[in-house]
Design an enzyme around this catalytic site. Sequence first.
Site, PDB file in Angstrom:
ATOM      1  N   ASP A 296      14.608 -23.505  -6.166  1.00 50.24           N
ATOM      2  CA  ASP A 296      14.216 -24.180  -7.418  1.00 50.24           C
ATOM      3  C   ASP A 296      13.144 -23.370  -8.130  1.00 50.24           C
ATOM      4  O   ASP A 296      13.135 -23.255  -9.357  1.00 50.24           O
ATOM      5  CB  ASP A 296      13.614 -25.578  -7.150  1.00 50.24           C
ATOM      6  CG  ASP A 296      14.505 -26.433  -6.271  1.00 50.24           C
ATOM      7  OD1 ASP A 296      15.717 -26.166  -6.225  1.00 50.24           O
ATOM      8  OD2 ASP A 296      13.972 -27.362  -5.629  1.00 50.24           O
TER       9      ASP A 296
HETATM   10  C1  26A Z   1      21.626 -35.727  -5.093  1.00 48.40           C
HETATM   11  N1  26A Z   1      20.764 -34.989  -4.209  1.00 48.40           N
HETATM   12  C2  26A Z   1      21.184 -34.888  -2.832  1.00 48.40           C
HETATM   13  C3  26A Z   1      19.596 -34.392  -4.693  1.00 48.40           C
HETATM   14  C4  26A Z   1      18.659 -33.724  -3.881  1.00 48.40           C
HETATM   15  C5  26A Z   1      17.562 -33.112  -4.511  1.00 48.40           C
HETATM   16  N2  26A Z   1      17.366 -33.147  -5.836  1.00 48.40           N
HETATM   17  C6  26A Z   1      18.282 -33.807  -6.555  1.00 48.40           C
HETATM   18  N3  26A Z   1      19.350 -34.428  -6.019  1.00 48.40           N
HETATM   19  N4  26A Z   1      18.530 -33.518  -2.543  1.00 48.40           N
HETATM   20  C7  26A Z   1      17.413 -32.799  -2.354  1.00 48.40           C
HETATM   21  N5  26A Z   1      16.818 -32.558  -3.536  1.00 48.40           N
HETATM   22  C8  26A Z   1      15.568 -31.850  -3.812  1.00 48.40           C
HETATM   23  O1  26A Z   1      15.711 -30.504  -3.528  1.00 48.40           O
HETATM   24  C9  26A Z   1      14.395 -29.980  -3.493  1.00 48.40           C
HETATM   25  C10 26A Z   1      14.363 -28.670  -2.752  1.00 48.40           C
HETATM   26  O2  26A Z   1      15.225 -27.765  -3.295  1.00 48.40           O
HETATM   27  C11 26A Z   1      14.403 -32.319  -2.974  1.00 48.40           C
HETATM   28  O3  26A Z   1      13.749 -33.406  -3.611  1.00 48.40           O
HETATM   29  C12 26A Z   1      13.511 -31.068  -2.883  1.00 48.40           C
HETATM   30  O4  26A Z   1      12.321 -31.173  -3.624  1.00 48.40           O
END
Ligand code: 26A
Length: 341
Positions: A296
Amino acid sequence: MSSPKIFVIGNPLLDISSHVDMELLNKYELTLNNAILAEDKHLPLYKELVENNKVEYIPGGAAQNTARVAQWMLKDKQTVVYSGCVGNDENAQILKSNTEANGVVTKYLVNAEKPTGACAVLINSKERSMCTNLGAANEFKIAHLETEEMQSIIKSVEYFYMAGYFLTVSPDSAQMLAKHAADNNKTFLYGLAAPFLIEVPFFFERVSALLPYVDIVFANENEAVVLGRKMNWGEDIAVIAEKLAAWEKVNTKRSRTVIFTQGPESTIVFQDGKLSQFKPVKVASEEIVDLNAAGDSFCGGFLAAYSQGKDIETSVNAGHYGAWEIIRQNGCSFPNKQPDT
Ligand code: 26A
Protein backbone atom coordinates in the site's frame (compact mmCIF):
# COMPACT_ATOMS: atom_id res chain seq x y z
CA MET A 1 -9.18 23.20 1.10
CA SER A 2 -6.53 23.10 -1.64
CA SER A 3 -7.86 21.87 -4.92
CA PRO A 4 -8.17 18.05 -4.70
CA LYS A 5 -6.00 16.13 -7.14
CA ILE A 6 -6.29 12.48 -6.19
CA PHE A 7 -9.43 10.51 -5.30
CA VAL A 8 -9.03 7.26 -3.37
CA ILE A 9 -11.85 4.90 -2.48
CA GLY A 10 -11.83 1.76 -0.33
CA ASN A 11 -12.79 -0.09 2.82
CA PRO A 12 -11.90 1.98 5.90
CA LEU A 13 -10.76 -0.59 8.48
CA LEU A 14 -9.23 -0.48 11.90
CA ASP A 15 -6.36 -2.99 12.06
CA ILE A 16 -6.16 -5.06 15.22
CA SER A 17 -2.54 -6.04 15.00
CA SER A 18 -0.80 -8.65 17.11
CA HIS A 19 2.31 -10.82 17.09
CA VAL A 20 1.00 -14.38 17.44
CA ASP A 21 2.06 -18.05 17.30
CA MET A 22 1.37 -20.16 14.22
CA GLU A 23 -0.98 -22.16 16.42
CA LEU A 24 -3.56 -19.37 16.29
CA LEU A 25 -3.31 -19.12 12.50
CA ASN A 26 -3.67 -22.87 12.17
CA LYS A 27 -6.66 -22.93 14.49
CA TYR A 28 -8.53 -20.51 12.20
CA GLU A 29 -7.13 -22.01 8.98
CA LEU A 30 -5.31 -18.78 8.10
CA THR A 31 -2.12 -18.60 6.07
CA LEU A 32 0.71 -16.06 6.13
CA ASN A 33 0.99 -13.52 3.28
CA ASN A 34 -2.71 -13.70 2.64
CA ALA A 35 -5.81 -11.55 3.18
CA ILE A 36 -9.32 -12.94 3.31
CA LEU A 37 -12.87 -11.95 4.18
CA ALA A 38 -13.97 -13.38 7.52
CA GLU A 39 -16.43 -16.27 7.37
CA ASP A 40 -18.61 -17.32 10.30
CA LYS A 41 -15.89 -19.68 11.55
CA HIS A 42 -13.50 -16.70 11.92
CA LEU A 43 -15.76 -14.49 14.01
CA PRO A 44 -14.56 -15.76 17.45
CA LEU A 45 -11.00 -14.79 16.40
CA TYR A 46 -11.49 -11.09 17.14
CA LYS A 47 -12.53 -11.66 20.76
CA GLU A 48 -9.87 -14.32 21.29
CA LEU A 49 -7.18 -12.06 19.88
CA VAL A 50 -8.01 -9.15 22.14
CA GLU A 51 -8.45 -11.33 25.25
CA ASN A 52 -5.31 -13.46 24.93
CA ASN A 53 -2.76 -11.28 23.15
CA LYS A 54 -1.21 -7.86 23.29
CA VAL A 55 -2.92 -5.99 20.46
CA GLU A 56 -2.44 -2.62 18.84
CA TYR A 57 -5.14 -0.65 17.06
CA ILE A 58 -3.76 0.93 13.89
CA PRO A 59 -5.68 2.67 11.11
CA GLY A 60 -5.80 0.38 8.07
CA GLY A 61 -7.74 -0.48 4.97
CA ALA A 62 -5.43 -0.97 1.99
CA ALA A 63 -6.51 2.08 -0.05
CA GLN A 64 -6.78 4.31 3.01
CA ASN A 65 -3.13 3.41 3.78
CA THR A 66 -2.19 4.40 0.23
CA ALA A 67 -4.07 7.71 0.55
CA ARG A 68 -2.32 8.50 3.84
CA VAL A 69 1.16 7.71 2.54
CA ALA A 70 0.59 9.69 -0.68
CA GLN A 71 -0.58 12.73 1.26
CA TRP A 72 2.22 12.39 3.82
CA MET A 73 4.70 12.61 0.95
CA LEU A 74 2.99 15.52 -0.80
CA LYS A 75 3.81 18.99 0.40
CA ASP A 76 0.41 20.43 -0.60
CA LYS A 77 -1.99 19.00 1.96
CA GLN A 78 -5.73 18.39 1.40
CA THR A 79 -5.02 17.28 -2.15
CA VAL A 80 -5.91 13.61 -1.54
CA VAL A 81 -9.59 12.82 -0.91
CA TYR A 82 -10.56 9.45 0.57
CA SER A 83 -14.01 7.88 0.71
CA GLY A 84 -15.49 4.65 2.05
CA CYS A 85 -18.15 3.68 4.59
CA VAL A 86 -17.65 3.72 8.39
CA GLY A 87 -19.98 3.19 11.35
CA ASN A 88 -21.05 5.84 13.83
CA ASP A 89 -18.64 4.76 16.58
CA GLU A 90 -15.34 5.40 18.31
CA ASN A 91 -13.34 3.38 15.78
CA ALA A 92 -14.62 5.65 13.00
CA GLN A 93 -13.34 8.63 14.97
CA ILE A 94 -9.90 6.99 15.29
CA LEU A 95 -9.77 6.43 11.52
CA LYS A 96 -10.96 9.94 10.73
CA SER A 97 -8.57 11.74 13.05
CA ASN A 98 -5.52 9.70 11.95
CA THR A 99 -6.28 10.01 8.26
CA GLU A 100 -6.95 13.75 8.54
CA ALA A 101 -3.78 14.18 10.61
CA ASN A 102 -1.87 13.17 7.46
CA GLY A 103 -3.68 15.96 5.57
CA VAL A 104 -6.12 13.69 3.71
CA VAL A 105 -9.67 15.01 3.21
CA THR A 106 -12.09 12.29 4.38
CA LYS A 107 -15.53 12.06 2.83
CA TYR A 108 -16.86 8.97 4.59
CA LEU A 109 -20.36 7.68 4.17
CA VAL A 110 -21.63 6.87 7.70
CA ASN A 111 -23.83 3.85 8.36
CA ALA A 112 -25.05 3.88 11.95
CA GLU A 113 -26.44 0.33 11.79
CA LYS A 114 -23.07 -1.43 11.47
CA PRO A 115 -19.77 -1.14 13.35
CA THR A 116 -16.71 0.26 11.58
CA GLY A 117 -14.84 -2.56 9.80
CA ALA A 118 -11.95 -4.35 11.47
CA CYS A 119 -9.03 -6.36 10.15
CA ALA A 120 -7.23 -8.90 12.36
CA VAL A 121 -3.55 -8.61 11.39
CA LEU A 122 -1.75 -11.67 12.73
CA ILE A 123 2.01 -11.23 12.56
CA ASN A 124 4.47 -14.10 12.78
CA SER A 125 8.17 -13.55 11.94
CA LYS A 126 7.36 -10.23 10.21
CA GLU A 127 4.99 -11.92 7.78
CA ARG A 128 1.29 -11.47 8.28
CA SER A 129 -2.12 -12.95 7.71
CA MET A 130 -5.18 -10.69 7.52
CA CYS A 131 -8.79 -11.55 8.21
CA THR A 132 -11.31 -8.77 7.60
CA ASN A 133 -14.76 -8.28 9.03
CA LEU A 134 -16.03 -5.51 6.75
CA GLY A 135 -18.92 -4.29 8.94
CA ALA A 136 -19.96 -0.81 7.81
CA ALA A 137 -17.35 -0.79 5.00
CA ASN A 138 -19.59 -3.27 3.19
CA GLU A 139 -22.44 -0.73 3.17
CA PHE A 140 -20.88 1.76 0.76
CA LYS A 141 -23.41 2.80 -1.87
CA ILE A 142 -22.91 4.50 -5.23
CA ALA A 143 -25.52 7.14 -4.19
CA HIS A 144 -22.78 8.67 -1.99
CA LEU A 145 -20.76 9.42 -5.14
CA GLU A 146 -23.79 10.89 -6.88
CA THR A 147 -24.22 13.75 -4.41
CA GLU A 148 -23.40 17.21 -5.72
CA GLU A 149 -20.45 17.57 -3.36
CA MET A 150 -18.85 14.26 -4.40
CA GLN A 151 -19.53 14.86 -8.10
CA SER A 152 -17.75 18.18 -7.88
CA ILE A 153 -14.70 16.49 -6.26
CA ILE A 154 -14.72 13.67 -8.83
CA LYS A 155 -14.83 16.19 -11.67
CA SER A 156 -11.96 18.22 -10.27
CA VAL A 157 -9.42 15.42 -9.56
CA GLU A 158 -6.98 14.04 -12.14
CA TYR A 159 -6.06 10.68 -10.53
CA PHE A 160 -8.12 7.83 -9.10
CA TYR A 161 -6.75 5.01 -6.97
CA MET A 162 -8.50 1.87 -5.81
CA ALA A 163 -7.41 -1.50 -4.46
CA GLY A 164 -9.20 -4.62 -5.69
CA TYR A 165 -10.71 -5.20 -2.24
CA PHE A 166 -13.32 -2.52 -2.89
CA LEU A 167 -14.75 -4.71 -5.67
CA THR A 168 -16.20 -6.98 -2.97
CA VAL A 169 -18.28 -4.00 -1.81
CA SER A 170 -19.45 -1.69 -4.59
CA PRO A 171 -18.36 -2.71 -8.11
CA ASP A 172 -20.81 -0.20 -9.62
CA SER A 173 -19.02 2.66 -7.80
CA ALA A 174 -15.70 1.38 -9.13
CA GLN A 175 -17.09 1.22 -12.66
CA MET A 176 -18.49 4.74 -12.39
CA LEU A 177 -15.15 6.21 -11.34
CA ALA A 178 -13.19 4.19 -13.89
CA LYS A 179 -15.52 5.21 -16.73
CA HIS A 180 -15.28 8.85 -15.67
CA ALA A 181 -11.48 8.55 -15.79
CA ALA A 182 -11.50 6.94 -19.25
CA ASP A 183 -14.06 9.40 -20.68
CA ASN A 184 -12.02 12.38 -19.47
CA ASN A 185 -8.55 10.96 -20.17
CA LYS A 186 -7.67 10.95 -16.47
CA THR A 187 -5.46 8.30 -14.85
CA PHE A 188 -7.01 5.31 -13.06
CA LEU A 189 -4.58 3.37 -10.86
CA TYR A 190 -5.49 -0.03 -9.42
CA GLY A 191 -3.87 -2.52 -7.05
CA LEU A 192 -4.75 -6.22 -7.55
CA ALA A 193 -4.71 -6.53 -3.71
CA ALA A 194 -5.15 -10.23 -2.91
CA PRO A 195 -5.26 -13.67 -4.55
CA PHE A 196 -8.89 -14.39 -3.60
CA LEU A 197 -10.09 -11.58 -5.89
CA ILE A 198 -8.50 -13.38 -8.83
CA GLU A 199 -9.17 -16.95 -7.75
CA VAL A 200 -12.87 -16.69 -6.87
CA PRO A 201 -14.79 -16.47 -10.18
CA PHE A 202 -17.54 -14.29 -8.66
CA PHE A 203 -14.97 -11.61 -7.78
CA PHE A 204 -12.79 -12.11 -10.85
CA GLU A 205 -15.74 -11.21 -13.07
CA ARG A 206 -15.68 -7.79 -11.39
CA VAL A 207 -11.90 -7.49 -11.76
CA SER A 208 -12.13 -8.40 -15.48
CA ALA A 209 -14.85 -5.80 -16.00
CA LEU A 210 -12.70 -3.09 -14.42
CA LEU A 211 -9.28 -3.89 -15.93
CA PRO A 212 -10.07 -2.41 -19.38
CA TYR A 213 -10.35 0.98 -17.66
CA VAL A 214 -7.13 0.67 -15.67
CA ASP A 215 -4.13 2.75 -16.76
CA ILE A 216 -1.63 1.63 -14.12
CA VAL A 217 -1.83 -1.79 -12.42
CA PHE A 218 0.11 -2.64 -9.26
CA ALA A 219 0.64 -6.10 -7.80
CA ASN A 220 3.22 -8.05 -5.88
CA GLU A 221 4.89 -11.09 -7.43
CA ASN A 222 2.52 -13.49 -5.70
CA GLU A 223 -0.64 -11.80 -7.02
CA ALA A 224 0.99 -11.49 -10.46
CA VAL A 225 1.54 -15.25 -10.66
CA VAL A 226 -2.02 -15.97 -9.53
CA LEU A 227 -3.24 -13.69 -12.35
CA GLY A 228 -0.86 -15.34 -14.83
CA ARG A 229 -2.28 -18.77 -14.01
CA LYS A 230 -5.86 -17.53 -14.22
CA MET A 231 -5.30 -15.93 -17.65
CA ASN A 232 -3.19 -18.86 -18.99
CA TRP A 233 -0.20 -16.54 -19.35
CA GLY A 234 2.16 -18.84 -17.42
CA GLU A 235 4.13 -18.00 -14.29
CA ASP A 236 6.94 -15.79 -15.59
CA ILE A 237 6.12 -12.35 -14.20
CA ALA A 238 7.90 -10.49 -17.00
CA VAL A 239 5.64 -12.25 -19.51
CA ILE A 240 2.57 -11.66 -17.34
CA ALA A 241 3.42 -7.93 -17.14
CA GLU A 242 3.74 -7.71 -20.93
CA LYS A 243 0.45 -9.55 -21.55
CA LEU A 244 -1.42 -7.48 -18.98
CA ALA A 245 -0.08 -4.23 -20.46
CA ALA A 246 -1.38 -5.29 -23.87
CA TRP A 247 -4.74 -6.52 -22.61
CA GLU A 248 -8.02 -4.87 -23.62
CA LYS A 249 -8.12 -1.12 -22.89
CA VAL A 250 -10.91 1.41 -23.28
CA ASN A 251 -8.97 4.69 -23.23
CA THR A 252 -6.48 4.20 -26.05
CA LYS A 253 -4.97 7.67 -25.52
CA ARG A 254 -2.93 6.14 -22.68
CA SER A 255 -1.10 2.83 -22.83
CA ARG A 256 -1.33 0.59 -19.77
CA THR A 257 1.64 0.44 -17.40
CA VAL A 258 2.13 -2.66 -15.24
CA ILE A 259 4.19 -2.50 -12.04
CA PHE A 260 5.07 -5.67 -10.10
CA THR A 261 6.91 -5.32 -6.81
CA GLN A 262 8.92 -8.24 -5.44
CA GLY A 263 9.70 -7.39 -1.83
CA PRO A 264 13.45 -6.70 -1.61
CA GLU A 265 14.04 -7.73 -5.24
CA SER A 266 13.77 -5.38 -8.21
CA THR A 267 10.39 -3.93 -9.12
CA ILE A 268 9.54 -4.71 -12.71
CA VAL A 269 7.74 -2.24 -14.93
CA PHE A 270 6.26 -2.86 -18.34
CA GLN A 271 5.52 0.33 -20.23
CA ASP A 272 5.26 1.23 -23.92
CA GLY A 273 6.60 -2.11 -25.11
CA LYS A 274 9.59 -2.03 -22.78
CA LEU A 275 10.49 -3.90 -19.60
CA SER A 276 12.51 -2.08 -16.93
CA GLN A 277 13.70 -3.09 -13.47
CA PHE A 278 14.33 -0.86 -10.47
CA LYS A 279 16.04 -2.05 -7.32
CA PRO A 280 14.63 -0.93 -3.95
CA VAL A 281 16.94 0.39 -1.24
CA LYS A 282 17.89 -2.46 1.07
CA VAL A 283 16.31 -2.53 4.53
CA ALA A 284 18.37 -4.41 7.12
CA SER A 285 16.30 -7.28 8.46
CA GLU A 286 16.64 -6.06 12.07
CA GLU A 287 15.13 -2.69 11.02
CA ILE A 288 11.96 -4.26 9.63
CA VAL A 289 9.13 -4.09 12.17
CA ASP A 290 6.44 -5.64 9.99
CA LEU A 291 5.71 -5.89 6.30
CA ASN A 292 2.06 -4.95 6.72
CA ALA A 293 1.10 -2.16 4.30
CA ALA A 294 4.39 -2.42 2.36
CA GLY A 295 2.50 -2.71 -0.93
CA ASP A 296 0.00 0.00 0.00
CA SER A 297 2.78 2.42 0.89
CA PHE A 298 4.63 1.63 -2.35
CA CYS A 299 1.47 2.69 -4.20
CA GLY A 300 1.18 5.80 -1.99
CA GLY A 301 4.74 6.93 -2.69
CA PHE A 302 4.31 6.21 -6.40
CA LEU A 303 1.05 8.17 -6.51
CA ALA A 304 2.61 11.17 -4.74
CA ALA A 305 5.40 11.46 -7.32
CA TYR A 306 3.41 10.44 -10.39
CA SER A 307 0.65 12.97 -9.64
CA GLN A 308 3.31 15.66 -9.70
CA GLY A 309 4.22 14.72 -13.25
CA LYS A 310 7.35 12.72 -12.37
CA ASP A 311 8.52 9.97 -14.75
CA ILE A 312 8.08 6.26 -14.02
CA GLU A 313 11.58 5.70 -12.63
CA THR A 314 11.29 8.61 -10.17
CA SER A 315 7.78 7.50 -9.21
CA VAL A 316 8.86 3.87 -8.61
CA ASN A 317 11.74 5.11 -6.47
CA ALA A 318 9.29 7.27 -4.50
CA GLY A 319 7.21 4.09 -4.03
CA HIS A 320 10.28 2.26 -2.73
CA TYR A 321 10.94 5.14 -0.35
CA GLY A 322 7.32 5.09 0.97
CA ALA A 323 7.54 1.34 1.63
CA TRP A 324 11.02 1.73 3.19
CA GLU A 325 9.65 4.15 5.77
CA ILE A 326 6.47 2.23 6.59
CA ILE A 327 7.97 -1.26 7.03
CA ARG A 328 10.23 0.18 9.69
CA GLN A 329 7.09 1.16 11.67
CA ASN A 330 4.26 -0.83 13.19
CA GLY A 331 1.48 -1.19 10.55
CA CYS A 332 0.78 1.85 8.42
CA SER A 333 2.10 4.49 10.82
CA PHE A 334 4.55 7.27 10.14
CA PRO A 335 7.96 8.21 11.46
CA ASN A 336 7.83 11.42 13.45
CA LYS A 337 9.34 13.55 10.69
CA GLN A 338 8.65 14.97 7.27
CA PRO A 339 9.43 12.67 4.32
CA ASP A 340 12.93 12.89 2.83
CA THR A 341 11.68 13.78 -0.65
C1 26A B 1 -12.02 -6.79 1.72
N1 26A B 1 -10.77 -6.96 2.39
C2 26A B 1 -10.38 -8.31 2.72
C3 26A B 1 -9.96 -5.85 2.68
C4 26A B 1 -8.76 -5.91 3.41
C5 26A B 1 -8.02 -4.73 3.57
N2 26A B 1 -8.41 -3.55 3.07
C6 26A B 1 -9.57 -3.55 2.40
N3 26A B 1 -10.34 -4.64 2.22
N4 26A B 1 -8.09 -6.91 4.06
C7 26A B 1 -6.98 -6.36 4.58
N5 26A B 1 -6.94 -5.05 4.30
C8 26A B 1 -5.94 -4.05 4.69
O1 26A B 1 -4.74 -4.30 4.05
C9 26A B 1 -3.77 -3.53 4.74
C10 26A B 1 -2.38 -4.05 4.46
O2 26A B 1 -2.11 -4.08 3.13
C11 26A B 1 -5.62 -4.06 6.16
O3 26A B 1 -6.52 -3.21 6.86
C12 26A B 1 -4.17 -3.54 6.21
O4 26A B 1 -4.05 -2.25 6.74
